[in-house]
Design an enzyme around this catalytic site. Structure first.
Site, PDB file in Angstrom:
ATOM      1  N   LYS A 108       8.177  -2.447  -5.637  1.00  0.00           N
ATOM      2  CA  LYS A 108       8.546  -3.194  -6.846  1.00  0.00           C
ATOM      3  C   LYS A 108       7.389  -3.321  -7.825  1.00  0.00           C
ATOM      4  O   LYS A 108       7.604  -3.495  -9.022  1.00  0.00           O
ATOM      5  CB  LYS A 108       9.101  -4.552  -6.450  1.00  0.00           C
TER       6      LYS A 108
HETATM    7  C1  LIG Z   1      13.634  -4.451  -2.791  1.00  0.00           C
HETATM    8  C2  LIG Z   1      13.379  -3.638  -1.565  1.00  0.00           C
HETATM    9  C3  LIG Z   1      14.317  -2.711  -1.062  1.00  0.00           C
HETATM   10  C4  LIG Z   1      15.688  -2.516  -1.691  1.00  0.00           C
HETATM   11  O1  LIG Z   1      15.614  -1.884  -2.927  1.00  0.00           O
HETATM   12  P1  LIG Z   1      16.869  -1.906  -3.963  1.00  0.00           P
HETATM   13  O2  LIG Z   1      16.324  -1.405  -5.223  1.00  0.00           O
HETATM   14  O3  LIG Z   1      17.294  -3.355  -4.025  1.00  0.00           O
HETATM   15  O4  LIG Z   1      17.925  -1.062  -3.371  1.00  0.00           O
HETATM   16  C5  LIG Z   1      13.981  -1.949   0.045  1.00  0.00           C
HETATM   17  N1  LIG Z   1      12.787  -2.115   0.662  1.00  0.00           N
HETATM   18  C6  LIG Z   1      11.866  -3.002   0.219  1.00  0.00           C
HETATM   19  C7  LIG Z   1      10.578  -3.145   0.963  1.00  0.00           C
HETATM   20  C8  LIG Z   1      12.120  -3.794  -0.903  1.00  0.00           C
HETATM   21  O5  LIG Z   1      11.198  -4.685  -1.323  1.00  0.00           O
END
Ligand SMILES: *Cc1c(COP(=O)(O)O)cnc(C)c1O
Length: 473
Positions: free
Chosen positions: A115
């Site tokens: 993210k």
């Molecule tokens: C947010 C997240 C996900 C899921 O990603 P999406 O974009 O919501 O499908 C998977 N793994 C980790 C470590 C995350 O922080």
């Protein structure tokens, strides 16, 4: 490039990028989508192959954000994608585990999850857009871990922005707590709510439901439906593709651990832009809303009671908020059909595309899927450690499990590493018998001074806190 809503708003007056950047939902409850996807020709792709990550980012985002002057965009991406922030000049390096199987490291940013890639850019972008328009924004969100800390690290110290992040008091891991509560910037407000994550979300909803308050304090969000995040994530699919292939139109498959369908939607957009991506391997944990859809055609969001708490917690979702953008495309970009489907969802709790005229388009989109359990995650973490000497986190393990199950020997499968194992020490200990190693900057994190404000489950108290600490121009 202009944007419309999946449910039809803005069709007559498509909006520029900066207008949708700070919005959450469109006024009709839909999501912003580009009027059409731009397309890179094979020659343009070849020309991008040697580009640095920042130059690649510029080439992609400039097609989506053409209401920001190119020089300014260039400055923003160069300020964001630095070796200092992401640990290497490649930003998202690739490791070949064995011929035909690779790991794309997109989690080397300040909070050790993918993210950061989008949110670090949004932090720079928000500051720029707010300054240009003489505005301020107060970001209010609820978090049970990854998103909140990535948002805080991206927005800390920025002009014109304050962040109010609600988290369930005493229910996060010591590491997660320390990642958030050790931030001491004046514009970061950690509100530890004496309740559950659902209580936190309800308070955020109540605040957004108070239209007068929302307008007065310019309440905003940086949640997973933010279009800017989707665009920023497209860049590492290009980077991963270039690192995994030699050219000549060679295709790859991507395996993506999924929750809200944001990350894998970016892979889908990359293919719409012309990147030679063949299949998208979608991985879920026990919260298998999306696995169910791609196997059966039925989309059925779960209730809070049906949502499992798992050892890949960032994928513990009841509904996939970005999924509506994909549905918009497979129903021929007809907002009337999307409205009808979401009305059916509200009435009957779900909808079924199998057997409809839209199912062929879903199948043509090339998604395949798989679901993991806790035992699968432990087994996959062990297998990857034994075979390749690499420690992966439990979310990445969900993706690797799906990749190993569904991979095609003819095509390279690139697994997206969505977090580093250091964040999930307990599961790594269970799988491997020892704690994961930590990047140097995180040694002793839990011992640093922490700051948070404990508040009861009471939206009025949270609003009063926001009034007192709102961002100043
Ligand atoms: C947010 C997240 C996900 C899921 O990603 P999406 O974009 O919501 O499908 C998977 N793994 C980790 C470590 C995350 O922080």
């Amino acid at each position: 490039m202009r944007y419309v809503s999946t449910r039809g708003a803005w069709s007559a007056t498509p909006q520029p990028f900066c207008a949708v950047l700070l919005e959450g939902l469109a006024p009709d409850g839909g999501l912003a989508v580009p009027q059409a996807y731009p397309r890179f020709t094979p020659a343009e792709l070849d020309a991008l192959r040697p580009a640095s990550y920042a130059d690649l980012a510029l080439a992609i985002v400039e097609r989506f954000c053409d209401d920001i002057p190119r020089d300014d965009l260039a400055r923003l991406v160069r300020a964001t994608y630095t070796a200092e922030a992401f640990g290497s000049p490649t930003i998202t390096p690739l490791t070949v585990l064995e011929p035909g199987l690779a790991l794309l490291h997109v989690s080397n940013g300040p909070t050790l999850a993918f993210k950061d890639i989008a949110l670090q850019w949004l932090g720079n972008l928000f500051e720029y857009v707010l300054a240009r328009e003489g505005r301020t924004v107060n970001i209010v969100g609820a978090t049970s871990g990854d998103t909140g800390s990535a948002a805080e690290h991206a927005l800390k110290g920025r002009h014109g922005v304050a962040v109010f992040m609600l988290s369930p008091h005493g229910r996060m891991s010591a590491f997660q707590r320390a990642q958030m509560y050790s931030l001491t910037d004046a514009n970061v407000h950690n509100l530890a709510i004496e309740g559950t994550f659902d209580d936190c979300q309800d308070i955020v909803k109540a605040i957004n439901g108070d239209a007068a308050f929302k307008a007065r304090y310019a309440i905003g969000a940086v949640n997973s439906i933010n279009w800017g995040r989707i665009v920023a994530q497209v860049v590492y699919y290009f980077s991963g593709y270039f690192q995994a292939t030699r050219g000549n139109g060679e295709a790859v498959d991507f395996a993506v651990p999924s929750g809200n369908f944001g990350n894998i939607l970016s892979a889908y957009v990359a293919r719409e832009l012309g990147l030679p991506v063949r299949r998208l391997i979608l991985a879920t944990n026990e919260n298998d809303v999306l696995d169910e859809f791609f196997r059966s055609g039925r989309y059925r969001p779960r209730s809070a009671a049906e949502t499992h708490i798992t050892s890949s917690p960032s994928m513990d979702i009841a509904k996939a908020s970005n999924f509506e953008r994909f549905v918009f495309d497979v129903v021929g970009r007809d907002p009337a059909v999307v409205r009808a489907l979401w009305a059916e969802l509200a009435r009957d709790g779900g909808f079924d595309l199998a057997g409809t005229r839209h199912w062929a388009a879903v199948q043509a989109a090339g998604f395949v899927s798989s679901r993991s359990t806790h035992a699968d995650r432990l087994a996959t973490i062990r297998a990857v450690d034994e075979r390749y000497g690499v420690t992966i986190d439990p979310h990445t393990a969900d993706g690797v499990k799906a990749a190993l199950e569904l991979r095609d020997p003819e095509v390279t499968t690139v697994c997206v590493e969505t977090a580093l194992p250091a964040k999930f020490g307990a599961t790594i200990l269970e799988a491997l018998g020892h704690e994961p190693s930590r990047p140097a900057a995180f040694v002793g994190l839990e011992a640093r001074p922490q700051r948070c404000t404990v508040l009861p489950v009471d939206a009025a108290r949270v609003k009063a806190y926001i009034e007192e600490h709102a961002a100043a121009a």
